[in-house]
Design a protein around this motif. Structure first.
Motif, PDB file in Angstrom:
ATOM      1  N   THR A  71       0.831  -1.212   0.000  1.00  0.00           N
ATOM      2  CA  THR A  71       0.000   0.000   0.000  1.00  0.00           C
ATOM      3  C   THR A  71       0.865   1.262   0.000  1.00  0.00           C
ATOM      4  O   THR A  71       1.998   1.252   0.488  1.00  0.00           O
ATOM      5  CB  THR A  71      -0.903   0.070   1.264  1.00  0.00           C
ATOM      6  OG1 THR A  71      -0.087  -0.077   2.428  1.00  0.00           O
ATOM      7  CG2 THR A  71      -1.963  -1.009   1.249  1.00  0.00           C
ATOM      8  N   GLU A  95      15.441   5.648   3.372  1.00  0.00           N
ATOM      9  CA  GLU A  95      14.093   5.080   3.512  1.00  0.00           C
ATOM     10  C   GLU A  95      14.145   3.587   3.214  1.00  0.00           C
ATOM     11  O   GLU A  95      14.702   3.178   2.193  1.00  0.00           O
ATOM     12  CB  GLU A  95      13.109   5.743   2.540  1.00  0.00           C
ATOM     13  CG  GLU A  95      11.712   5.115   2.646  1.00  0.00           C
ATOM     14  CD  GLU A  95      10.737   5.538   1.552  1.00  0.00           C
ATOM     15  OE1 GLU A  95       9.555   5.700   1.859  1.00  0.00           O
ATOM     16  OE2 GLU A  95      11.165   5.710   0.395  1.00  0.00           O
ATOM     17  N   GLY A  97      11.706   0.650   2.169  1.00  0.00           N
ATOM     18  CA  GLY A  97      10.351   0.419   1.679  1.00  0.00           C
ATOM     19  C   GLY A  97       9.898   1.535   0.758  1.00  0.00           C
ATOM     20  O   GLY A  97       9.043   2.350   1.113  1.00  0.00           O
ATOM     21  N   SER A 100       5.391   2.908  -3.517  1.00  0.00           N
ATOM     22  CA  SER A 100       4.989   3.765  -4.640  1.00  0.00           C
ATOM     23  C   SER A 100       6.022   4.849  -4.935  1.00  0.00           C
ATOM     24  O   SER A 100       6.028   5.434  -6.012  1.00  0.00           O
ATOM     25  CB  SER A 100       3.672   4.451  -4.292  1.00  0.00           C
ATOM     26  OG  SER A 100       3.883   5.387  -3.231  1.00  0.00           O
ATOM     27  N   GLU A 118      14.023  -0.847  -1.866  1.00  0.00           N
ATOM     28  CA  GLU A 118      12.778  -1.626  -2.018  1.00  0.00           C
ATOM     29  C   GLU A 118      13.142  -3.056  -2.401  1.00  0.00           C
ATOM     30  O   GLU A 118      14.033  -3.276  -3.215  1.00  0.00           O
ATOM     31  CB  GLU A 118      11.895  -0.967  -3.090  1.00  0.00           C
ATOM     32  CG  GLU A 118      10.677  -1.760  -3.526  1.00  0.00           C
ATOM     33  CD  GLU A 118       9.716  -2.094  -2.380  1.00  0.00           C
ATOM     34  OE1 GLU A 118       9.278  -1.186  -1.663  1.00  0.00           O
ATOM     35  OE2 GLU A 118       9.419  -3.304  -2.206  1.00  0.00           O
ATOM     36  N   ASP A 144      17.265  -5.972   0.150  1.00  0.00           N
ATOM     37  CA  ASP A 144      16.586  -6.132   1.435  1.00  0.00           C
ATOM     38  C   ASP A 144      17.027  -4.961   2.317  1.00  0.00           C
ATOM     39  O   ASP A 144      18.180  -4.884   2.736  1.00  0.00           O
ATOM     40  CB  ASP A 144      16.984  -7.475   2.054  1.00  0.00           C
ATOM     41  CG  ASP A 144      16.284  -7.728   3.386  1.00  0.00           C
ATOM     42  OD1 ASP A 144      15.781  -6.763   3.998  1.00  0.00           O
ATOM     43  OD2 ASP A 144      16.246  -8.897   3.802  1.00  0.00           O
ATOM     44  N   GLY A 145      16.104  -4.063   2.570  1.00  0.00           N
ATOM     45  CA  GLY A 145      16.428  -2.831   3.285  1.00  0.00           C
ATOM     46  C   GLY A 145      16.824  -3.033   4.742  1.00  0.00           C
ATOM     47  O   GLY A 145      17.295  -2.097   5.390  1.00  0.00           O
ATOM     48  N   LEU A 218       9.671  -7.625   5.235  1.00  0.00           N
ATOM     49  CA  LEU A 218       9.989  -9.011   4.892  1.00  0.00           C
ATOM     50  C   LEU A 218      11.459  -9.133   4.506  1.00  0.00           C
ATOM     51  O   LEU A 218      12.118  -8.134   4.193  1.00  0.00           O
ATOM     52  CB  LEU A 218       9.102  -9.480   3.728  1.00  0.00           C
ATOM     53  CG  LEU A 218       7.576  -9.437   4.015  1.00  0.00           C
ATOM     54  CD1 LEU A 218       6.793  -9.735   2.739  1.00  0.00           C
ATOM     55  CD2 LEU A 218       7.206 -10.397   5.138  1.00  0.00           C
TER      56      LEU A 218
HETATM   57  N1  SAH Z   1       6.890   4.404   1.586  1.00  0.00           N
HETATM   58  C1  SAH Z   1       5.959   3.682   0.744  1.00  0.00           C
HETATM   59  C2  SAH Z   1       5.148   2.688   1.551  1.00  0.00           C
HETATM   60  C3  SAH Z   1       5.041   1.402   0.819  1.00  0.00           C
HETATM   61  S1  SAH Z   1       4.481   0.014   1.747  1.00  0.00           S
HETATM   62  C4  SAH Z   1       5.099   4.651  -0.047  1.00  0.00           C
HETATM   63  O1  SAH Z   1       5.182   5.870   0.180  1.00  0.00           O
HETATM   64  O2  SAH Z   1       4.355   4.211  -0.940  1.00  0.00           O
HETATM   65  C5  SAH Z   1       6.000  -0.681   2.316  1.00  0.00           C
HETATM   66  C6  SAH Z   1       6.980  -1.157   1.285  1.00  0.00           C
HETATM   67  O3  SAH Z   1       8.064  -1.771   1.997  1.00  0.00           O
HETATM   68  C7  SAH Z   1       6.463  -2.215   0.317  1.00  0.00           C
HETATM   69  O4  SAH Z   1       6.679  -1.781  -0.993  1.00  0.00           O
HETATM   70  C8  SAH Z   1       7.326  -3.442   0.634  1.00  0.00           C
HETATM   71  O5  SAH Z   1       7.637  -4.221  -0.506  1.00  0.00           O
HETATM   72  C9  SAH Z   1       8.572  -2.809   1.222  1.00  0.00           C
HETATM   73  N2  SAH Z   1       9.388  -3.694   2.041  1.00  0.00           N
HETATM   74  C10 SAH Z   1       8.994  -4.619   2.955  1.00  0.00           C
HETATM   75  N3  SAH Z   1      10.069  -5.224   3.513  1.00  0.00           N
HETATM   76  C11 SAH Z   1      11.177  -4.650   2.944  1.00  0.00           C
HETATM   77  C12 SAH Z   1      12.579  -4.850   3.085  1.00  0.00           C
HETATM   78  N4  SAH Z   1      13.091  -5.748   3.925  1.00  0.00           N
HETATM   79  N5  SAH Z   1      13.407  -4.087   2.345  1.00  0.00           N
HETATM   80  C13 SAH Z   1      12.919  -3.156   1.474  1.00  0.00           C
HETATM   81  N6  SAH Z   1      11.620  -2.941   1.282  1.00  0.00           N
HETATM   82  C14 SAH Z   1      10.745  -3.662   2.010  1.00  0.00           C
END
Ligand code: SAH
Length: 224
Positions: A71, A95, A97, A100, A118, A144-145, A218
């Motif tokens: 989302t 950041e 994740g 979008s 991401e 992997d963040g 994840l």
């Molecule tokens: N900041 C985003 C929020 C997206 S939801 C926005 O403004 O739209 C969170 C996101 O984190 C998802 O796209 C998911 O794939 C990502 N995510 C989950 N675990 C992650 C990880 N270990 N490393 C990087 N991204 C991750």
């Protein structure tokens, strides 16, 4: 010759200025007071960060689906996290994740140098195109963040936009002294939005900014 103006261009309709102003008033009413943050949210075209079919709902104060079970965060959450980050007067922000790309774009609009990571390749590709289309220079990585971005550390501030059961130690290590880390921490059913402040002597203090609900943090990466 006929001009093909979209509603946003003429300031009316569901993505126009009035819809944005309503959102800003809504955010003000729910306690967001930092004018810099409100301005950035007014300026960044959130409707360009969701699928066209959802564009008319982009200035509602709600999270919206972006595919892959993920989302785009609720504007109030973006505002709250951005306000907390600005306390560190950050020049460079990490950041975790990208999703979008909206949160990253809001930070970039505030003049911050953004590094975003991401794990889902497809989402990152679409976000990168949005950054390009908006002329925003945002650095991004498909990874992997949870390992952060060690080559670019330390960061003045770190924002995690997916929820884990505990704080990620590696990220705290990549935070500069005086820096702020904002992350949702807790069970998948609901989390506390934590704001950690790393003092100059390395001591860390924590503040609870309220209850939130994020998609899970994840491990590993996926291409599509
Ligand atoms: N900041 C985003 C929020 C997206 S939801 C926005 O403004 O739209 C969170 C996101 O984190 C998802 O796209 C998911 O794939 C990502 N995510 C989950 N675990 C992650 C990880 N270990 N490393 C990087 N991204 C991750």
């Amino acid at each position: 010759m006929s001009l093909r103006l979209r509603p946003a261009d003429v300031g009316i309709g569901m993505t126009g200025q009035r819809a944005r102003d309503r959102l800003i008033e809504d955010l003000r009413g729910s306690g967001i007071a930092d004018e810099r943050v409100l301005n950035a949210i007014r300026t960044v075209p959130r409707h360009q960060f969701v699928d066209e079919a959802l564009a008319s709902r982009a200035y509602e104060n709600n999270a919206l689906p972006i595919g892959h079970g993920q989302t785009i965060s609720q504007p109030w959450v973006v505002a709250k996290m951005t306000e907390a980050l600005l306390r560190a007067a950050p020049k460079r922000v990490l950041e975790v994740g990208t999703g979008s790309g909206y949160q990253a774009a809001v930070l970039a609009a505030l003049g911050v140098k953004v590094y975003t990571v991401e794990r889902i390749g497809d989402l990152l590709r679409v976000a990168r195109k949005r950054f390009r289309d908006l002329g925003m220079h945002i650095r991004s990585k498909h990874d992997d963040g949870r390992i952060g971005w060690p080559e670019e550390a330390p960061f003045d501030a770190i924002i995690v936009t997916a929820a884990g059961p505990a704080l990620v130690e590696a990220l705290l290590e990549q935070l500069a002294p005086g820096g702020v880390l904002v992350a949702p921490v807790g069970a998948s059913s609901g989390q506390a939005l934590l704001c950690l402040h790393k003092q100059v002597d390395g001591e860390v203090s924590s503040e609870d900014l309220g209850a939130v609900s994020f998609v899970p943090l994840l491990s590993g990466v996926v291409d599509r």
